[in-house]
Scaffold this active site. Structure first.
Site, PDB file in Angstrom:
ATOM      1  CG  HIS A 189       4.252  55.939  31.768  1.00 32.22           C
ATOM      2  ND1 HIS A 189       5.008  57.024  31.381  1.00 32.22           N
ATOM      3  CD2 HIS A 189       2.958  56.239  31.453  1.00 32.22           C
ATOM      4  CE1 HIS A 189       4.209  57.945  30.848  1.00 32.22           C
ATOM      5  NE2 HIS A 189       2.968  57.494  30.880  1.00 32.22           N
ATOM      6  CB  CYS A 245      11.063  57.088  32.500  1.00 29.75           C
ATOM      7  SG  CYS A 245      10.398  58.278  31.321  1.00 29.75           S
TER       8      CYS A 245
END
Length: 385
Positions: A189, A245
């Site tokens: 992440h 991301c």
């Protein structure tokens, strides 16, 4: 008296924009890029003054650290090492590492799955396994020169905690010299937070999430740059391959590739916005990331059948493996096409039960990004590790 807006062009697509007054960030309606608007008022002078003061304070801290043989630490306990490419700033002593440095080619591969969390990722360990195999079998990296951090490792030093990832990054650059090729691959992440040291064009820092981020905190682009970018000596090459991301400028490198209206990539200088030196000590650092800073990336089975992988990691390995010697520009184009084609297949295949997930993948905004410590011709320079 009616206040009029400010005319400016989008830094990415070149569209003419009318920005409302008293606006500091604005999203281009054409390409959705978040643009930082420079205020046209006395506050801008104050902003510049703060930048200059911060820069002078950091120089003072480095000088004190050098003269007293002590480390000056940032707010997160990390030494301000390699803060400038200038030789008069001495390097802080690296921490004792549980690993030995091996080989002229070495890599840190980090896959964070977040077991037991609602935002668990299923493809990160597969990404790391594929990358390790690829580096050894196709690019000649020695197996004992590759450090793997995942939640499946039995050694506590190899669990991707914040501390262990930092230690691994120190290991990656420790003792590096001319001719070395270094790789940092991360699958996990990523996110953004407001930039408080005023070195970002869009006013946001990019962050990586270690497995213990809820207690230990995240790893910022400032930390990553200070750890593996600034110490790189002349002749050393680093490639970061980041599948997360909001990872477009995760290494905070000075030059970022943007596509113009004609469909060709060109370099944008982000270094002039920063009061802090973000380049290397003479070496080359290149970052290939999953998406732009304002975009998200995906963990999907659309590319490799039933096995979950990061779309960026899979498309990167496939492109380099299938087309040896391709240029950096060609690499970006092939990766982008692979991801877009997978989105189309995802909509056409599968059961109705997975329709919501397929639609989410198809609508996710993801364009692979390239940034570098130096400008080079991306269409003629072959990609090599």
């Amino acid at each position: 008296m009616e206040m009029t807006g400010k005319r400016m062009r989008c830094s990415r697509c070149g569209a003419q924009l009318m920005v409302p007054p008293n606006t500091y960030t604005f999203q281009c309606p054409t390409c959705l890029t978040v643009i930082r608007v420079q205020p046209n008022n006395p506050l801008g002078q104050v902003h510049d003054s703060i930048r200059q003061t911060a820069s002078r304070m950091k120089d003072l801290l480095y000088t004190v650290s050098s003269n007293t043989n002590t480390s000056v630490f940032s707010g997160n306990g990390y030494p301000y090492s390699w803060a400038s490419g200038n030789s008069h700033h001495s390097q802080s002593v690296a921490p004792s590492l549980p690993f030995s440095a091996h080989g002229r080619k070495r890599a840190v591969l980090c896959g964070v799955s977040y077991y037991g969390q609602k935002y668990r990722l299923k493809g990160t360990v597969n990404d790391v396994k594929c990358m390790r195999y690829f580096l050894i079998q196709h690019l000649g990296f020695p197996s004992d020169s590759i450090l793997v951090l995942t939640e499946e490792e039995s050694d506590p030093c190899l669990i991707p905690t914040k501390h262990n990832i930092r230690m691994a990054l120190h290991w990656l650059v420790q003792g590096c010299q001319s001719g070395d090729s270094l790789v940092f691959h991360y699958s996990g992440h990523g996110s953004q937070r407001l930039d408080f040291n005023m070195d970002e064009v869009d006013w946001y820092d990019e962050m990586l999430w270690p497995v213990d981020h809820q207690t230990a905190g995240k790893i910022s682009d400032d930390d990553i740059n200070a750890t593996i970018v600034r110490p790189l000596p002349q002749g050393t090459k680093l490639h970061a391959i980041i599948d997360a991301c909001h990872s477009g400028t995760i290494l905070d490198l000075p030059f970022v590739c943007r596509m113009n209206r004609e469909g060709y990539y060109h370099w944008k200088d982000h270094g002039i916005q920063s009061p802090i030196y973000k380049g290397t000590n003479g070496g080359l650092a290149v970052s290939i990331s999953a998406c732009d800073d304002h975009q998200v990336s995906v963990d999907t089975t659309a590319l490799s059948g039933d096995t979950a992988t990061g779309a960026m990691t899979y498309s990167f390995i496939q492109a380099v493996q299938n087309e040896p010697g391709l240029s950096y520009g060609r690499l970006l184009n092939v990766m982008s096409k692979t991801i877009h084609d997978a989105k189309k297949r995802q909509l056409l295949n599968g059961s109705i039960a997975s329709l919501a997930k397929k639609l989410l993948f198809s609508k996710s905004s993801q364009e692979p990004q390239l940034s570098s410590s130096q400008k080079f011709d991306i269409y003629s320079t072959p990609f090599t590790l």
